[in-house]
Structures are given as C-alpha cells and as structure tokens.
Design a protein around this motif. Structure first.
Motif, PDB file in Angstrom:
ATOM      1  N   THR A 115       0.854  -1.179   0.000  1.00 46.64           N
ATOM      2  CA  THR A 115       0.000   0.000   0.000  1.00 46.64           C
ATOM      3  C   THR A 115       0.893   1.234   0.000  1.00 46.64           C
ATOM      4  O   THR A 115       2.022   1.197   0.493  1.00 46.64           O
ATOM      5  CB  THR A 115      -0.964   0.017   1.211  1.00 46.64           C
ATOM      6  N   GLY A 116       0.411   2.297  -0.597  1.00 43.53           N
ATOM      7  CA  GLY A 116       1.185   3.534  -0.663  1.00 43.53           C
ATOM      8  C   GLY A 116       0.275   4.732  -0.473  1.00 43.53           C
ATOM      9  O   GLY A 116      -0.913   4.582  -0.190  1.00 43.53           O
ATOM     10  N   VAL A 133       0.438  13.497  -6.428  1.00 41.50           N
ATOM     11  CA  VAL A 133      -0.677  12.563  -6.380  1.00 41.50           C
ATOM     12  C   VAL A 133      -0.346  11.331  -7.216  1.00 41.50           C
ATOM     13  O   VAL A 133       0.173  11.455  -8.332  1.00 41.50           O
ATOM     14  CB  VAL A 133      -1.960  13.253  -6.916  1.00 41.50           C
ATOM     15  N   LEU A 134      -0.642  10.178  -6.682  1.00 40.30           N
ATOM     16  CA  LEU A 134      -0.389   8.930  -7.397  1.00 40.30           C
ATOM     17  C   LEU A 134      -1.192   8.874  -8.697  1.00 40.30           C
ATOM     18  O   LEU A 134      -2.281   9.441  -8.794  1.00 40.30           O
ATOM     19  CB  LEU A 134      -0.757   7.729  -6.523  1.00 40.30           C
ATOM     20  N   TYR A 153       5.153   6.099  -4.404  1.00 43.55           N
ATOM     21  CA  TYR A 153       6.234   6.922  -3.870  1.00 43.55           C
ATOM     22  C   TYR A 153       6.912   6.101  -2.776  1.00 43.55           C
ATOM     23  O   TYR A 153       6.293   5.745  -1.767  1.00 43.55           O
ATOM     24  CB  TYR A 153       5.703   8.237  -3.325  1.00 43.55           C
ATOM     25  N   HIS A 154       8.169   5.787  -3.005  1.00 40.28           N
ATOM     26  CA  HIS A 154       8.898   4.834  -2.165  1.00 40.28           C
ATOM     27  C   HIS A 154       8.779   5.098  -0.667  1.00 40.28           C
ATOM     28  O   HIS A 154       8.478   4.180   0.100  1.00 40.28           O
ATOM     29  CB  HIS A 154      10.357   4.807  -2.620  1.00 40.28           C
ATOM     30  N   PRO A 155       9.011   6.324  -0.193  1.00 43.35           N
ATOM     31  CA  PRO A 155       8.956   6.505   1.273  1.00 43.35           C
ATOM     32  C   PRO A 155       7.547   6.520   1.858  1.00 43.35           C
ATOM     33  O   PRO A 155       7.376   6.760   3.041  1.00 43.35           O
ATOM     34  CB  PRO A 155       9.669   7.842   1.498  1.00 43.35           C
ATOM     35  N   GLU A 178      15.447   2.052  -8.067  1.00 40.40           N
ATOM     36  CA  GLU A 178      15.348   0.713  -7.491  1.00 40.40           C
ATOM     37  C   GLU A 178      13.924   0.359  -7.105  1.00 40.40           C
ATOM     38  O   GLU A 178      13.491  -0.787  -7.229  1.00 40.40           O
ATOM     39  CB  GLU A 178      16.287   0.565  -6.287  1.00 40.40           C
ATOM     40  N   ASP A 179      13.185   1.352  -6.628  1.00 40.61           N
ATOM     41  CA  ASP A 179      11.801   1.115  -6.245  1.00 40.61           C
ATOM     42  C   ASP A 179      10.933   0.842  -7.465  1.00 40.61           C
ATOM     43  O   ASP A 179      10.132  -0.091  -7.479  1.00 40.61           O
ATOM     44  CB  ASP A 179      11.256   2.294  -5.437  1.00 40.61           C
ATOM     45  N   HIS A 180      11.094   1.627  -8.508  1.00 38.16           N
ATOM     46  CA  HIS A 180      10.284   1.482  -9.726  1.00 38.16           C
ATOM     47  C   HIS A 180      10.430   0.072 -10.302  1.00 38.16           C
ATOM     48  O   HIS A 180       9.432  -0.573 -10.648  1.00 38.16           O
ATOM     49  CB  HIS A 180      10.704   2.534 -10.748  1.00 38.16           C
ATOM     50  N   LEU A 181      11.652  -0.424 -10.386  1.00 34.09           N
ATOM     51  CA  LEU A 181      11.862  -1.775 -10.908  1.00 34.09           C
ATOM     52  C   LEU A 181      11.195  -2.819 -10.022  1.00 34.09           C
ATOM     53  O   LEU A 181      10.600  -3.781 -10.518  1.00 34.09           O
ATOM     54  CB  LEU A 181      13.354  -2.081 -11.022  1.00 34.09           C
TER      55      LEU A 181
END
Length: 189
Positions: A115-116, A133-134, A153-155, A178-181
């Motif tokens: 979840t983000g 905004v996502l 968004y990673h954090p 790294e997060d996107h992959l």
C-alpha cells in the motif's frame, strides 16, 4: 521481547541535516508496535552519532560500508523482525497516523502485498512546496499504468516482507529507480 508488527526501514547516508526530525516523526506514531531499523550506509558525517542519541529501544542500527541504497535496503529486509515493512527515508517526515493506517489496511486486506500514499513535498525549512498525487489507486488502475510511470512513492509504502524477498528484493544495479523496478516486478505477479 516479541517481534514487532512493523519494521520501519530507513537507509541513511550522510543524513545529519534531517535525520533527527525523521526519527522523531517515526517515534511519535500513534501505532507503537514497531522497530525502526536504520541502515547507516557508510556515512562520513554525524549521522551515526545522531541516531545513537535517541534512547529508544525500538531503534536498531546496522552500520555498513557505503554500498548504495539498494544494498542498504536489502540488508534491512534480511534483518527486519516484522512481516510488514514501512519504507521511510532519512530526510522524510511521517504523519503521526501513517503506520496505524497502513497496518490496519494490510491486516484487513490480506490479499494486498503493498500500500502507498500521495506525498507532500516540503523544502529544507519545512515549508510546503507541492503535493504529488499517485497516478492510480486501485489495483486495476495500477496494473494498467504505462511502464514509465512509477506507481508508488517509495517513502510512503508499506509492504509484506516475504513478497518483496520472493520478488528478488532491490536491484543492486538500479541507482535512483530501485523502487520502480521492484514495483514493476510485483505488478507482474
């Protein structure tokens, strides 16, 4: 001591300017059953000293030579005591109810892996700059995003540790994406 319900995973590299405020925002959460696992990635400033200045037993510090964010995150995943990981950076600030809301959501939705949230950006003085905004919120929207759009968004994410380990963790060759992959690999499941 029993294992915590959440591991807040924070990599840190030369973060002396903001890390105290970041740590304080985690320690002031309404949800308290967590560990704050900080991976000090070879900082050469006073990052380690600042971390050690917080006398809270929920903080665990792992020091390593500088290997980059992906390596720091992978070390954190392998050392996390909780089944749920909340990602957080050393220059971010959590809203006080973040962990409570994300834990509750994942507990109520066992079929969800991650979840983000949207993110609000502030400048170095803490002044609001803009809200990001996502591009999608529902599973179907996220799965249909173009590959070039990072879905989270990673954090702001919280995820199930086992799913991330099963997906191969963070790519050591990915610098700044790294997060996107990782999210793209998870979407394929």
């Amino acid at each position: 001591m029993k294992n915590p319900l959440i591991t807040v995973l924070m990599p840190a590299y030369n973060a002396e300017k903001f890390i105290a405020e970041a740590i304080a925002s985690v320690l002031n959460q309404t949800f308290t059953d967590f560990e704050l696992l900080i991976i000090n990635d070879g900082s050469t400033d006073s990052t380690q000293k600042i971390i050690e200045g917080f006398p809270d037993e929920r903080i665990r510090l792992i020091n390593q030579t500088n290997q980059g964010i992906s390596a720091a995150l992978n070390i954190g995943l392998l050392n996390a005591k909780a089944a749920i990981i909340a990602r957080f950076d050393a220059d971010d600030i959590c809203y006080p109810e973040r962990l409570e809301k994300q834990f509750r959501f994942l507990e109520q939705h066992q079929d969800y892996v991650l979840t983000g949230a949207d993110a609000e950006y502030i400048d170095e003085n803490g002044e609001f700059v803009f809200k990001s905004v996502l591009a999608g919120y529902k599973d179907s929207e996220i799965r249909n995003l173009p590959y070039s759009v990072c879905p989270f968004y990673h954090p702001t994410v919280a995820y199930r540790k086992d799913a991330i380990i099963e997906a191969g963790m963070y790519d050591l060759n990915a610098h700044s994406f790294e997060d996107h992959l990782l999210w793209r690999r998870i979407i394929q499941f």
